[in-house]
Motif scaffolding. Structure first.
Motif, mmCIF file in Angstrom:
data_model
loop_
_atom_site.group_PDB
_atom_site.id
_atom_site.type_symbol
_atom_site.label_atom_id
_atom_site.label_comp_id
_atom_site.label_asym_id
_atom_site.label_seq_id
_atom_site.Cartn_x
_atom_site.Cartn_y
_atom_site.Cartn_z
ATOM 1 N N ALA A 181 0.931 -1.105 -0.083
ATOM 2 C CA ALA A 181 -0.020 0.048 0.086
ATOM 3 C C ALA A 181 0.807 1.373 -0.068
ATOM 4 N N LEU A 182 1.947 1.156 1.007
ATOM 5 C CA LEU A 182 2.782 2.670 0.855
ATOM 6 C C LEU A 182 3.510 2.497 -0.620
ATOM 7 N N ALA A 183 4.057 1.658 -1.083
ATOM 8 C CA ALA A 183 4.677 1.564 -2.227
ATOM 9 C C ALA A 183 3.692 1.993 -3.418
ATOM 10 N N LEU A 184 2.588 1.546 -3.422
ATOM 11 C CA LEU A 184 1.617 1.943 -4.463
ATOM 12 C C LEU A 184 1.074 3.404 -4.247
ATOM 13 N N CYS A 205 2.921 1.684 -11.435
ATOM 14 C CA CYS A 205 3.082 1.581 -9.928
ATOM 15 C C CYS A 205 3.210 0.039 -9.730
ATOM 16 N N LEU A 206 2.559 -0.725 -10.251
ATOM 17 C CA LEU A 206 2.785 -2.237 -10.119
ATOM 18 C C LEU A 206 4.009 -2.530 -10.491
ATOM 19 N N ALA A 207 4.767 -1.947 -11.345
ATOM 20 C CA ALA A 207 5.936 -2.522 -11.953
ATOM 21 C C ALA A 207 6.950 -2.055 -10.695
ATOM 22 N N CYS A 208 6.821 -0.700 -10.347
ATOM 23 C CA CYS A 208 7.665 -0.434 -9.030
ATOM 24 C C CYS A 208 7.449 -1.082 -7.989
ATOM 25 N N VAL A 227 -0.431 -9.415 -5.642
ATOM 26 C CA VAL A 227 -1.305 -10.141 -6.726
ATOM 27 C C VAL A 227 -2.778 -9.533 -6.703
ATOM 28 N N CYS A 228 -2.990 -9.155 -5.360
ATOM 29 C CA CYS A 228 -4.472 -8.572 -5.036
ATOM 30 C C CYS A 228 -4.632 -7.431 -5.752
#
Length: 299
Positions: A181-184, A205-208, A227-228
């Protein structure tokens, strides 16, 4: 994995191979994963778990480096009684053929940048972030921040870790859905400042977040949350409504498809039960209705 060659129990075996993952913290030093190229001069391709003490010179090794080690090589120990810890099954689940406990370790050759490039990039980013935190904060705060962001707990001390464990907050210093959550959120805000559209932002965002997973270690709680998030992002990009319980079910099935033995891991079980409980309590609090918040759309 293929079975290891048989050696005498106390024999010193020479193994040459390349490091395929960054060194990970262990109770007494670090642990490494090596893909062997030669064992006792004979060609042999095996993935081995290498426990390294804090005094060895290989602690500075990077993914892709060639190591030369001498030590005792053994296969994993099986469970002696039903329900006992099965080291052999645990190693096989990770694709490891055995354990090499080295008495001597040296870096035979440095790997190029394109050798294990994702792992090497993750290692350098991890070291840069750790160094930044050490320069900006005091030792006490820095140790806690490194544990929260990178999952390294050595600087916290045994007494502090025991207090965290007794307080039931150990999950806060283990890579999990909170880190996802923090990364996204961070990368979503950063990419939003660049004026990108929704779909490019979701993909980047998903790649990061996946790259951040290489930095902290792809543990089951983190993989499940990633994955979620990917499934929810796919639904959002397609203009469809996403449901947390369906995303969790699909993510669990996908992870178990690749690693079925994960079903019997305590961390995976506790993570799944916690998420199911949160979803059920959320539905009950919403009067049985699924409320669609901003979620990933907010990024």
């Amino acid at each position: 994995p293929l079975p290891l060659p048989h050696f005498n129990r106390d024999a010193q075996v020479e193994v040459v191979g390349r490091l395929v993952e960054p060194l990970r913290p262990a109770s007494r030093g670090r642990r490494a994963v090596l893909k062997s190229s030669r064992i006792e001069g004979q060609a042999a391709a095996h993935r081995l778990l290498i426990p390294l003490s804090a005094e060895t010179e290989c602690l500075a090794a990077l993914p892709g480096d060639e190591l030369r080690l001498t030590g005792r090589l053994r296969a994993g120990r099986g469970a002696r009684n039903p329900g006992d810890y099965d080291e052999r099954a645990r190693l096989a689940d990770r694709g490891l053929a055995g354990v090499l406990k080295p008495t001597h370790c040296s870096v035979a050759a440095r790997g190029g940048w394109f050798s294990q490039a994702p792992w090497r990039a993750a290692f350098f980013c991890r070291r840069a972030l750790s160094g930044l935190l050490q320069r900006r904060f005091s030792a006490e705060r820095c140790g806690l921040l490194i544990a929260l962001t990178l999952g390294e707990k050595e600087a916290l001390g045994r007494e502090f870790l025991e207090m965290v464990r007794q307080a039931g907050a150990y999950h806060l210093i283990v890579p999990s859905g909170t880190n996802v959550a923090l990364a996204l959120g961070f990368f979503g805000w950063l990419l939003g400042r660049l004026g990108l559209g929704l779909r490019p932002r979701l993909v980047l965002c998903l790649a990061c977040a996946a790259f951040y997973g290489l930095m902290v270690g792809p543990d089951p709680p983190y993989l499940r949350a990633l994955v979620c998030a990917a499934l929810a992002a796919a639904a959002l990009a397609a203009g469809r409504r996403s449901d947390g319980m369906q995303a969790l079910t699909a993510a669990t099935m996908i992870l178990l498809l690749f690693k079925p033995r994960m079903l019997f891991e305590t961390g995976f079980q506790m993570s799944a039960v916690a998420m199911v409980s949160l979803f059920l309590l959320g539905r009950r609090g919403a009067g049985g209705r699924i409320q669609r918040g901003r979620g990933l759309g907010g990024i």
